[in-house]
Design a protein around this motif. Structure first.
Motif: not given
Lengths: 331, 94
Positions: B39-55
């Motif tokens: 879950l941590a890695n998913t969060m970091l990947s999403q954060w790296q690729l863009g804002p976390l405001t996506t669904e």
């Protein structure tokens, strides 16, 4: 143009440090420094994660030391990191912290020589050649990698005392100074200049980097409160000559030293004076921080590193720096 | 997926405020070992690729917040954001 760096102590879970590293890159920081202490998360594991989750920020240990990590292993770690993020890796190397080393049973022998020899071995290893070296502290006997390193790596020397500062100017690509006040930077730059001129270089050939204790918030009081614990430790660890340079009463600092030793943090933090905050941190509202950074620039720094605590809320402080401070210097 | 379904029910105008609060909760959480590494890695990947405001980003952060600080997360959803149904859906899952 001044560079902005950010320093993290990997005492928290790796995903928190890397979250902030990604944020720092997005918000315009140029450099990421991760400290190296045996009692925190491993610096190279943290940096490997940073390499994977960032794209352009330059990063490195800030700083490692040659006593806990043999120079050959430092070279191996840095060369491997440089495969993960080619051209984005730097090495920060210093003599280490006496107290921390003592806890591991390691004696800090000939710190200046140890750092110089480490850099010599490191640079030769990075050339990919077999290294034979007989120093006073370290040696290498036909040591070489079974892989080809991807080129030279800038070396930043962590320095405090006059001799190390001079040597850093002479042999370093950069110098890391633990200083938040122009008086300390001024003193350090004077020493660095001696080394630089001895090597036939210009001061601008060396990235003079101030590692500051930094705290920013729109509310001055909140920014200051966050800085107090870090300043207490810095004051307690400062030699009397530095306290005197800032006109700080040594007896007041002795009180902090005693309280910290006894584990009475309330007493220690309560004894931190406004003079200590001024001497040992860059702290306050964004405007006030800009003023202080300007003074450090005039004293001769080329990289400003935002160090612990960064602010009462690290994530929000990184955003605040990005919105208000960095644009002021990078118009 | 379950958290993505929950996020879809959260009004868009409340998402930024929610993300801000949840990030504070997880970044200050003491029991950080409760965070699964995937879950941590998913969060970091999403954060790296863009804002976390996506669904997808918000779903990851919500899941992390529930794992690390379930009581505070539910309290915030119920009391500050007035999202009783969302809080109820999370309570059913944990």
């Amino acid at each position: 143009m001044v560079k902005f760096g950010i320093e993290f102590v990997p005492r928290e879970a790796y995903w928190k440090t890397i979250f902030y590293a990604i944020q720092a890159e997005k918000r315009g920081f140029d450099n990421l420094w991760i400290t190296d202490h045996y009692n925190n998360r491993n610096v190279y594991v943290t940096l490997a994660e940073a390499a994977i989750y960032t794209k352009k920020i330059v990063f490195g240990p800030g700083v490692t030391n040659p006593y806990l990590v043999n120079p050959v292993m430092t070279a191996q770690s840095i060369a491997s990191l440089n495969e993960l993020a080619p051209g984005r890796v730097v090495l920060g190397i210093g003599a280490g912290d006496k107290t921390t080393l003592a806890a591991t049973g390691i004696e800090m022998q000939k710190p200046l020589t140890a750092v110089v020899e480490t850099i010599e071995i490191f640079r030769r290893m990075m050339e990919g050649k077999s290294v034979t070296f007989e120093g006073q502290v370290f040696s290498a006997k036909g040591t070489r990698f079974n892989f080809k390193p991807r080129g030279a790596i800038p070396v930043y020397v962590g320095a405090q005392g006059p001799k190390m500062l001079e040597t850093a100017g002479k042999i370093g690509d950069g110098v890391l100074i633990n200083a938040s006040h122009p008086k300390d930077v001024d003193y350090a730059v004077g020493c660095i200049k001696k080394g630089v001129s001895e090597a036939g270089k210009k001061l601008t050939d060396v990235d003079v980097t101030a590692y500051t204790s930094f705290s920013v918030h729109k509310n001055l009081e909140k920014a200051t409160q966050a800085a107090v614990p870090v300043v207490a430790f810095i004051a307690a660890g400062s030699p009397n000559v530095i306290l005197e340079r800032h006109g700080i009463d040594v007896k007041k600092v002795d009180k902090i030293r005693g309280a910290l030793k006894a584990g009475d943090f309330g007493q220690a933090f309560g004894s931190v004076s406004p003079e200590m905050i001024k001497a040992f941190s860059v702290c306050g509202t964004p405007d006030r921080c800009i003023e202080q950074i300007n003074r450090l620039l005039k004293a001769g720094i080329s990289q400003f590193v935002v160090g612990s605590p960064i602010g009462p809320n690290v994530r929000k402080s990184i955003d605040l720096i990005s919105e208000t401070i960095i644009p002021h210097f990078k118009k | 997926m379950a958290y993505q379904k929950i996020v879809k029910t959260i009004p868009v105008e409340k998402r930024e405020d929610l993300l801000d609060k949840l990030l504070n909760l997880i970044l200050k959480a003491k029991k950080e070992n409760k965070m699964p590494s995937d879950l941590a890695n998913t969060m970091l990947s999403q954060w790296q690729l863009g804002p976390l405001t996506t669904e997808a980003g918000l779903a990851t952060i919500l899941e992390a917040a529930v794992l690390l600080e379930s009581e505070k997360t539910i309290e915030f959803l119920e009391q500050e954001l007035q999202l009783a149904d969302v809080a109820k859906a999370i309570k059913r899952m944990i």
